[in-house]
Design an enzyme around this catalytic site. Structure first.
Site, PDB file in Angstrom:
ATOM      1  N   SER A 154      47.474  43.463  43.192  1.00  0.00           N
ATOM      2  CA  SER A 154      46.432  42.496  43.573  1.00  0.00           C
ATOM      3  C   SER A 154      45.904  41.588  42.473  1.00  0.00           C
ATOM      4  CB  SER A 154      45.254  43.229  44.194  1.00  0.00           C
ATOM      5  OG  SER A 154      45.543  43.505  45.532  1.00  0.00           O
TER       6      SER A 154
ATOM      7  N   SER B  53      45.243  41.056  46.682  1.00  0.00           N
ATOM      8  CA  SER B  53      43.955  40.831  47.287  1.00  0.00           C
ATOM      9  C   SER B  53      42.977  40.011  46.434  1.00  0.00           C
ATOM     10  CB  SER B  53      43.297  42.170  47.612  1.00  0.00           C
ATOM     11  OG  SER B  53      43.040  42.898  46.432  1.00  0.00           O
TER      12      SER B  53
ATOM     13  N   LYS C 219      35.413  39.474  41.177  1.00  0.00           N
ATOM     14  CA  LYS C 219      35.896  39.854  42.513  1.00  0.00           C
ATOM     15  C   LYS C 219      34.805  40.643  43.235  1.00  0.00           C
ATOM     16  CE  LYS C 219      39.909  42.219  44.599  1.00  0.00           C
ATOM     17  NZ  LYS C 219      41.162  42.953  44.327  1.00  0.00           N
TER      18      LYS C 219
END
Ligand code: GLN
Length: 482
Positions: free
Chosen positions: A172, A148, A73
């Site tokens: 997330s 997210s 990420k």
């Protein structure tokens, strides 16, 4: 090769069925072929093949992730590789060091393929807040992948990497895992170092693995976890080899079903998935216990006070002097200089959170909002600990619905925040929580269930997850055209 699990790839590298270079090349080719349609990667690691070659030449295949390519990420710092938090603020930031988690994964033999998209600074539940444009759900491109960590989840579902790293402040990892049909665990707070991870809300943030099997998640978490000298909130607790201890039989395991989590207005397919998971676990000898968590109804309110307060403080460093974007405009004053830098570079959701958090922390309101939220947070934690005296694992939905359409909620922040109703409480209480794919909706979108356990009891979560994996095999199916 893309259908293989992370573990199978590692074993293949060890057995010299393929080299780390061949594996990395295969996934890089897949990314260039498939990612235009889903937009899950924001940066490709140009040195991935070089690093894989160096790994092959060194000839030490003993690491638990030997030769395994992973997606990271874009909230985790990577040495010499752009790290943007998907914000214009950091669009050109190249960190001089790796986040501890990345260092550990590399040490175990992992090769970083690239960086995946997220909602700007991890604020969002749909990946629509990324500076680099929305990510598409590989199961249906009209739908969000969740957020997210939507880029990591979408990349896994599209078989662009066998393992990925996400972060979870209020859901997330778990919500995008559920929306994309993959596994993802947010470990106990303190399990994993936050050093080198761009901070959102420091008392809630944790990184965790996302993958396509339970065991793959366990193996990655083993490599990531443990005390870190650069993060004083990491725990000294020993890191078990969860992957080798997953039990087959669930006889006597007590599954807690929180009354409150089942009374919300939940989509019929989500309810069906949750009930089917319960039935399957009972058939394996687990027993169910009804539990009460009355404060959970306040979790979203507490979360959005604490997370925004911490964010307003953490994001103060992006002033265009020490960090971040600098406006081209000639400033009229110092205030104007900061206002232009921050005003031009932060997206509207980030601005909204900074304003909410600054308000909650302002004198005169601090006691009523931030302090009060902290007090209720403590009570919520106590409530969970009491519940765990009567059960081993709590099972609930991950979100009230499967993935929703791109554009359908973005103009209504409150509706978007309410999406986090089932996930935020584990972060507030510091507990581990996992999303496990169970079935598909009537429209073909994946649905997961959430498993939670008491602090540092990730093992019970993995045990139950492995059982659901075997019974439903929902993570094995690939999206059409992939
Ligand atoms: N969706 C939640 C939010 O918008 C959670 C985000 C996260 O876990 N990083 O804050």
């Amino acid at each position: 090769m893309e259908q293989l699990s992370l573990l199978e790839i590692r074993d293949g590298v060890r057995a010299k069925k393929f080299t780390a270079v061949e594996v990395a090349q295969h996934f890089l080719d897949r990314i260039s072929k498939h990612d235009k349609a889903i937009n899950s990667f924001v940066t490709i690691n140009d040195r991935a093949l070089e690093e894989a070659k160096a790994f092959d030449q060194a000839g030490d295949f003993s690491g638990s992730l030997a030769g395994v390519p992973i997606a990271v990420k874009d909230l985790l710092c990577t040495d010499g590789l752009k790290t943007t938090a998907c914000s214009k603020m950091l669009a050109n930031y190249i960190p001089p060091y790796d986040a501890s988690v990345v260092t550990r994964l590399k040490k175990a033999g992992a090769i970083v393929l690239g960086k995946t998209s997220l909602d700007e600074f991890a604020m969002g539940s749909s990946n629509e807040n990324s500076f680099f444009g929305p990510v598409k759900n590989p199961w249906n491109h009209d739908f969000v992948p969740g957020g997210s960590s939507g880029g990591s989840a979408a990349a896994l579902a599209a078989r662009l990497a066998p393992g990925a790293i996400g972060t979870d402040t209020g859901g997330s990892i778990r919500q995008p895992a559920s929306f994309c049909g993959v596994f993802g665990i947010k470990p106990t707070y303190g399990r994993v170092s936050r050093y080198g991870i761009i901070s959102f809300a420091s008392s809630l943030d944790q990184a965790g693995p996302m993958a396509r099997t339970t065991k793959d998640c366990a193996i990655m978490l083993e490599a990531m976890s443990g005390k870190c000298k650069n993060d004083s909130t990491t725990s000294n607790e020993a890191v078990p080899q969860w992957s080798t201890k997953i039990r087959q039989d669930l006889k006597g395991v007590r599954i807690g079903l929180p009354r409150e989590y089942f009374s919300e207005s939940i989509d019929a397919d989500v309810t069906k998935a949750t009930l089917e998971a319960i039935t399957a676990l009972k058939a394996r000898g687990a027993m169910t216990v009804e539990i009460n968590l009355p404060l959970v109804k306040h979790a979203v309110s507490i979360y959005y006070l604490i997370a925004t307060s911490e964010a307003s403080s953490n994001l103060a460093r992006y002033d265009g002097v020490r960090f971040g974007y600098r406006s081209e405009k000639a400033p009229d004053s110092l205030d104007d200089f900061y206002a232009s830098n921050r005003g031009e570079a932060f997206g509207s959701e980030v601005k909204r959170r900074i304003m909410l958090g600054t308000y909650a922390l302002s004198s005169g309101y601090y006691d009523a909002y931030y302090s009060k939220a902290g007090q209720v947070r403590r009570l919520l934690r106590d409530e969970f600990l009491e519940a765990f005296e009567t059960c081993d694992v709590i099972l609930s939905p991950v979100a009230t619905t499967p993935a929703f359409k791109i554009g359908s909620r973005i103009s209504n922040p409150l509706e978007m925040y309410l999406n986090d109703i089932f996930t935020t409480s584990t972060n507030l209480a510091g507990l581990p929580g996992m999303s496990v794919p169970v079935r598909f909706s009537s429209t073909g979108l994946p649905i997961g269930v959430q498993l939670m356990a008491t602090h540092f009891n990730e093992q019970s979560i993995f045990d139950v997850s492995a059982a659901l994996e075997e019974d439903f095999r929902a993570g094995e199916k690939a999206p059409h055209g992939i």
